[in-house]
Design an enzyme around this catalytic site. Sequence first.
Site, mmCIF file in Angstrom:
data_model
loop_
_atom_site.group_PDB
_atom_site.id
_atom_site.type_symbol
_atom_site.label_atom_id
_atom_site.label_comp_id
_atom_site.label_asym_id
_atom_site.label_seq_id
_atom_site.Cartn_x
_atom_site.Cartn_y
_atom_site.Cartn_z
ATOM 1 N N TYR A 97 39.778 13.654 11.137
ATOM 2 C CA TYR A 97 38.393 13.475 11.566
ATOM 3 C C TYR A 97 38.299 13.509 13.083
ATOM 4 O O TYR A 97 39.284 13.278 13.807
ATOM 5 C CB TYR A 97 37.843 12.132 11.063
ATOM 6 C CG TYR A 97 38.458 10.934 11.756
ATOM 7 C CD1 TYR A 97 37.850 10.367 12.874
ATOM 8 C CD2 TYR A 97 39.647 10.377 11.295
ATOM 9 C CE1 TYR A 97 38.408 9.282 13.513
ATOM 10 C CE2 TYR A 97 40.213 9.289 11.930
ATOM 11 C CZ TYR A 97 39.594 8.746 13.044
ATOM 12 O OH TYR A 97 40.164 7.673 13.684
ATOM 13 N N PHE A 118 34.620 9.953 20.942
ATOM 14 C CA PHE A 118 35.142 8.586 21.049
ATOM 15 C C PHE A 118 36.383 8.357 20.202
ATOM 16 O O PHE A 118 37.083 7.364 20.406
ATOM 17 C CB PHE A 118 34.058 7.559 20.682
ATOM 18 C CG PHE A 118 33.491 7.724 19.289
ATOM 19 C CD1 PHE A 118 34.114 7.176 18.188
ATOM 20 C CD2 PHE A 118 32.319 8.451 19.104
ATOM 21 C CE1 PHE A 118 33.593 7.327 16.918
ATOM 22 C CE2 PHE A 118 31.793 8.605 17.831
ATOM 23 C CZ PHE A 118 32.426 8.044 16.729
ATOM 24 N N ASP A 119 36.680 9.264 19.266
ATOM 25 C CA ASP A 119 37.879 9.062 18.440
ATOM 26 C C ASP A 119 38.211 10.342 17.686
ATOM 27 O O ASP A 119 37.318 11.142 17.358
ATOM 28 C CB ASP A 119 37.674 7.924 17.439
ATOM 29 C CG ASP A 119 38.990 7.419 16.844
ATOM 30 O OD1 ASP A 119 40.056 7.824 17.341
ATOM 31 O OD2 ASP A 119 38.947 6.631 15.894
ATOM 32 N N ILE A 141 33.062 2.278 7.750
ATOM 33 C CA ILE A 141 31.611 2.168 7.842
ATOM 34 C C ILE A 141 30.945 2.773 6.603
ATOM 35 O O ILE A 141 31.501 3.642 5.945
ATOM 36 C CB ILE A 141 31.088 2.846 9.133
ATOM 37 C CG1 ILE A 141 31.498 4.316 9.179
ATOM 38 C CG2 ILE A 141 31.575 2.101 10.362
ATOM 39 C CD1 ILE A 141 30.966 5.073 10.386
ATOM 40 N N TYR A 181 27.855 1.535 13.527
ATOM 41 C CA TYR A 181 28.122 0.299 14.270
ATOM 42 C C TYR A 181 26.858 -0.328 14.839
ATOM 43 O O TYR A 181 26.939 -1.336 15.545
ATOM 44 C CB TYR A 181 29.117 0.575 15.410
ATOM 45 C CG TYR A 181 30.428 1.138 14.935
ATOM 46 C CD1 TYR A 181 31.384 0.331 14.321
ATOM 47 C CD2 TYR A 181 30.713 2.489 15.083
ATOM 48 C CE1 TYR A 181 32.586 0.850 13.879
ATOM 49 C CE2 TYR A 181 31.915 3.031 14.645
ATOM 50 C CZ TYR A 181 32.843 2.202 14.041
ATOM 51 O OH TYR A 181 34.035 2.733 13.604
ATOM 52 N N PHE A 201 30.322 12.995 12.802
ATOM 53 C CA PHE A 201 31.733 13.114 12.419
ATOM 54 C C PHE A 201 31.986 14.449 11.736
ATOM 55 O O PHE A 201 31.204 14.877 10.877
ATOM 56 C CB PHE A 201 32.128 11.999 11.443
ATOM 57 C CG PHE A 201 32.366 10.670 12.081
ATOM 58 C CD1 PHE A 201 33.605 10.350 12.617
ATOM 59 C CD2 PHE A 201 31.357 9.722 12.135
ATOM 60 C CE1 PHE A 201 33.828 9.106 13.188
ATOM 61 C CE2 PHE A 201 31.562 8.486 12.706
ATOM 62 C CZ PHE A 201 32.804 8.171 13.238
#
Length: 563
Positions: free
Chosen positions: A401, A411-412, A430, A456, A472
Amino acid sequence: MKKSKCRILSGFVGSSLILSSFGEEPKVTDQKGKLENALAAVEAAEKNLAQAQAALDAELKKAGSGQVPKPPVKNGTGTTSGDQKVVPPVKQVKPPVQPKKPADERFKAPDNVAKAPDNAVKTESGLQTLVLKKGSGKEKPTEKDSVKVHFTGWKAADGTMFDSSLKYNRPADFVLKKVFKGLTEGLQLMVIGEKRRMWIPADLAFGDKGNLAGDLTIDVELLEINKPPATPKNLTAPQEAESTESGLKSVVLKKGEGDASPSKFSEVSFHFTGWKADGEFWQTSKEGNRPLPKLALDRVIVKGWKEGLQLMKKGEVRRFWIPKELTFGDKPPRGFPEGDIICDLELVDFRERPKPPEAPADVAAPPADAIKLDSGLAYKVVKKGAGTKKPGPKDRVEVHYTGWMTDGTMFDSSIPREKLFTVNMSGGVIKGWLEGLKVMVEGEKTRFWIPAEMAYGDQPSRPGAPYGMLVFDIELVKIISPKPQRKRIEAVTPPIQINPRPKPNATNPEKSGGVEKKDPVQKEQGDDGNQPAKPAQPAPSEKSTGSVKSLPEQPVERSVSSE
């Protein structure tokens, strides 16, 4: 699962019966079973009689008696004889007891573990110490120094050893001011090579609560003293320092090699030494010669380090003046300094890792062709998968991902880590992920637009967490379903027909139900005790007279279990 018990009765009419039970022994309700039980009872009685006779023999011999009379025992002729030999009981030999391993003397509590002797030296704080072995030299450590020691500690109340560096065959190393007060104070009384016993009251140790509550007694041997790095002369950056837009300033102390520098996705190995803004030494990675870790640069916590390492070359040493906005802030975690810090970084090595994809063109909002669900989740298939199977609530999935905020900030991502991410479909991620993964099949790559309430939130409680709607790209590599439970196998008793028991034969009471009762003592002798025994009669079958109709021979199963 608990395995079922199983009993096998064999050797009757050439067949075997498997009588199975789950938690209790099966009940024998047929004539064959009763015969087996009767024979077992006779054998047990003979064994008990033999043991009793042996005990009587021993008692009479002790009393000086002569010939010991033998009790009558039934033989094969139906008469009794006093000359029948009695089988002596089998003497049980106990296995030799293995001696216990001797306790390691190094860990044995000293005799004075509970209370310091009169010749111990007591300080104002209440700490008491006694020199066990003298050291060499005059230098003693300060609370800012790091030391290398061997130690063994006991609870003073009962002498229980709670820890020892000798168990690990390597000394412990630490900065004095980072351990409990009593040990910090006691070590400052010592010189290298000295061994000292310390009686530490609870208020100088861990207090009166917890696993190490109460007074402690510790033997410590000081092996090495290491002074902290010298405080930098310039507590503020000099004019010639290189500066970045973020406010990070630096000066090269040692040049590196080559022209390549790490990217934010590189894997790096580096050393650091840090001081607080006032020059007080904070920490160094060079303590204790620990293995140098390899870290993903995008996972480095200190923003100033993350930015600074990307300016460096392999082998370079650089001093950084880092503002608090790029460190731990005004409320740092326990043990970390607050405010500005000064750090020397040494880039030992680095390597590039796979880079994640760039932010997609439609990252700001879901396009018109995206599928929208009632929950607010939107998605679009980027690459089709294979098959029709989709993850269930009890499955696990392995995915790659990458996540962005709607401004395109990544961010990731699992791609630079070169490792699949495992998700339990029952929870742990989530809500947007759990709902989105349910629509995917193996091999599929899908882009999701997840609203803030399924991620979040707009103001996440975790510092640094992404906020608002998140985007995502998820590739479902594998669905892992739980293994189905094996079906329970139950043992089935063969259906044996049981007829009513006939009355005893008046001419021969030993015969009952058509089955001749065999004398358990009779072996290979005839009725007169001398003639050869008659040939054994064939076992009854369906054509024989009797009350038990035997089934065709059953296969013998060696075990029956339920998983």
